[in-house]
Design an enzyme around this catalytic site. Structure first.
Site, mmCIF file in Angstrom:
data_model
loop_
_atom_site.group_PDB
_atom_site.id
_atom_site.type_symbol
_atom_site.label_atom_id
_atom_site.label_comp_id
_atom_site.label_asym_id
_atom_site.label_seq_id
_atom_site.Cartn_x
_atom_site.Cartn_y
_atom_site.Cartn_z
ATOM 1 N N CYS A 89 22.768 15.768 11.022
ATOM 2 C CA CYS A 89 22.198 14.873 10.428
ATOM 3 C C CYS A 89 20.208 15.143 9.830
ATOM 4 C CB CYS A 89 21.545 13.219 10.631
ATOM 5 S SG CYS A 89 23.030 12.393 10.698
ATOM 6 N N HIS A 346 21.581 7.090 4.048
ATOM 7 C CA HIS A 346 21.512 8.285 4.336
ATOM 8 C C HIS A 346 22.709 9.622 4.168
ATOM 9 C CE1 HIS A 346 21.407 10.659 7.750
ATOM 10 N NE2 HIS A 346 22.077 10.011 9.135
ATOM 11 N N CYS A 376 18.503 11.225 15.167
ATOM 12 C CA CYS A 376 19.308 11.681 16.201
ATOM 13 C C CYS A 376 20.459 12.314 14.824
ATOM 14 C CB CYS A 376 19.755 10.178 16.331
ATOM 15 S SG CYS A 376 20.966 9.205 14.875
#
Length: 390
Positions: A89, A346, A376
């Site tokens: 990510c 996201h 994260c």
């Protein structure tokens, strides 16, 4: 050592899975963000030394060095090279770090950092699922199995572990999720995203051509009661779909230069990259690493948490920013001031550049100085970037 400056940053509005951006090939999606940088700066495209793009699901339409395919789909000449980054990510945030390091070293003067992810066209997890289904095995080899016997690495499981470890409650997470939508609604209605969003054409179900300029995931009718009523994803847990990030399509791009680049191109910087940190942590709880990473970054930068005016902490799951707030003691009024991934989406490998684009513009709009971004990342990783608005 030279400095690294952000001179332009642009992103698409997020598209829901199967939504307004479903017909956009990811290479074209990424190209639209890069072309927007060219439009906003007016620079000669050939002056760009490299393109570094994040992408997590590098399979299918996002395979074969998607960054190079983005360049080939843009107005950049063939002479501009490109490479793709996967730090899960944090891929696009790492792309920004690599771009900053390149111009700070003086080996390059003008670099585009960014990311793209079409979660409609390349489903999440495809790179790991395809080899298994084709009989080519699993990413977890014998030595990794020996080190983590019987462990099934799961971001969702890590998010629930954070809830228990930090003593969080479902009510806290529900309220955070509700506030994410409320912030995003206020920001959208106030035009806070207008300067950062690249309009993209899409075709409605009726066949009409329209411009996609509003993040599709925002629930303008969100209520706390409705969020509280959403079914738990795990019996005995605290997280629901309403307190998790939304699957999303999107791209973002940032133009990074050093002093030589500023002078030769006649550009005005938006921000200076003040500090870069990346660390690894426990890959089982996985999503907790932004907490120690932020502490380390501030220590290295000689700063305190109250020195930072605005924070962007990716809302992969509400438990991550809620635990981050509890651990750091940061002012919640400075966190994700225009909403986060729970409302805005996201798009995995794009999110690092997407959040930075929002952070740079939010600092400018509020006439604030310092911003900190962290997120994260799968495998227990976390990047931290501190910028100074100029």
């Amino acid at each position: 050592m030279a400095e690294a400056y952000i001179v332009a940053a642009a992103r698409t509005a997020g598209g829901r899975k199967g939504g307004r951006l479903k017909d956009w090939h990811p290479a074209d999606l990424g190209a639209a963000a890069i072309d927007a940088l060219l439009d906003r700066t007016g620079i000669d495209p050939a002056r760009i030394d490299d393109v570094i793009f994040g992408c997590v699901s590098q399979a299918g339409e996002q395979s074969v060095n998607v960054a190079r395919n983005v360049v080939s789909s843009s107005r950049l000449p063939e002479s501009v090279p490109a490479t793709s980054v996967d730090r899960q990510c944090g891929s696009a945030q790492q792309a920004l770090h690599f771009a900053a390091q390149a111009v700070m070293s003086g080996t390059m003067d003008v670099v585009v950092a960014g990311g793209v992810e079409s979660m409609s066209r390349v489903p999440m997890g495809m790179p790991s699922l395809l080899p298994e289904k084709s009989g080519f095995g699993n990413y977890k080899g014998p030595r990794m199995e020996a080190r983590y016997p019987g462990v099934h690495f799961s971001q969702f499981a890590g998010a629930e572990m954070i809830v228990k470890k930090h003593g969080l409650t479902k009510d806290q997470l529900d309220e955070f999720g509700y506030n994410s939508h409320q912030k995003a609604i206020r920001a959208t209605k106030a035009g806070a995203f207008n300067d950062e969003i690249v309009p993209l054409e899409f075709t409605t179900a009726e066949g009409a051509k329209e411009q996609h300029t509003v993040d599709e995931g925002i629930r303008f009718d969100a209520s706390l009661e409705a969020i509280k009523s959403v079914k738990l994803l795990q019996e005995g847990g605290a997280i629901t779909a309403a307190t998790s990030s939304q699957i999303c399509d999107g791209s973002a791009a940032i133009l990074v230069v050093n002093e030589q680049g500023l002078k030769s191109l006649g550009l005005t910087p938006m921000a200076r990259i003040h500090h870069l940190t990346v660390i690894g942590g426990d890959p089982v709880i996985m999503l907790e690493t932004p907490l120690p990473a932020t502490k380390l970054a501030l220590q290295k930068a000689g700063m305190k948490i109250d020195d930072i005016d605005l924070f962007e902490v990716n809302e992969a799951f509400a438990s991550v920013p809620v635990a981050w707030l509890k651990e750091t003691g940061a002012d919640p009024e400075r966190l994700n001031v225009n909403g986060g991934a729970i409302a805005l989406g996201h798009p995995l490998g794009c999110s690092g550049a997407k959040l930075m684009t929002t952070l740079v513009h939010a600092l400018k709009a509020r006439n604030k100085r310092y911003g900190l971004q962290t997120m994260c990342e799968g495998g227990g990783l976390a990047n931290v970037t501190i910028i100074e608005r100029l």
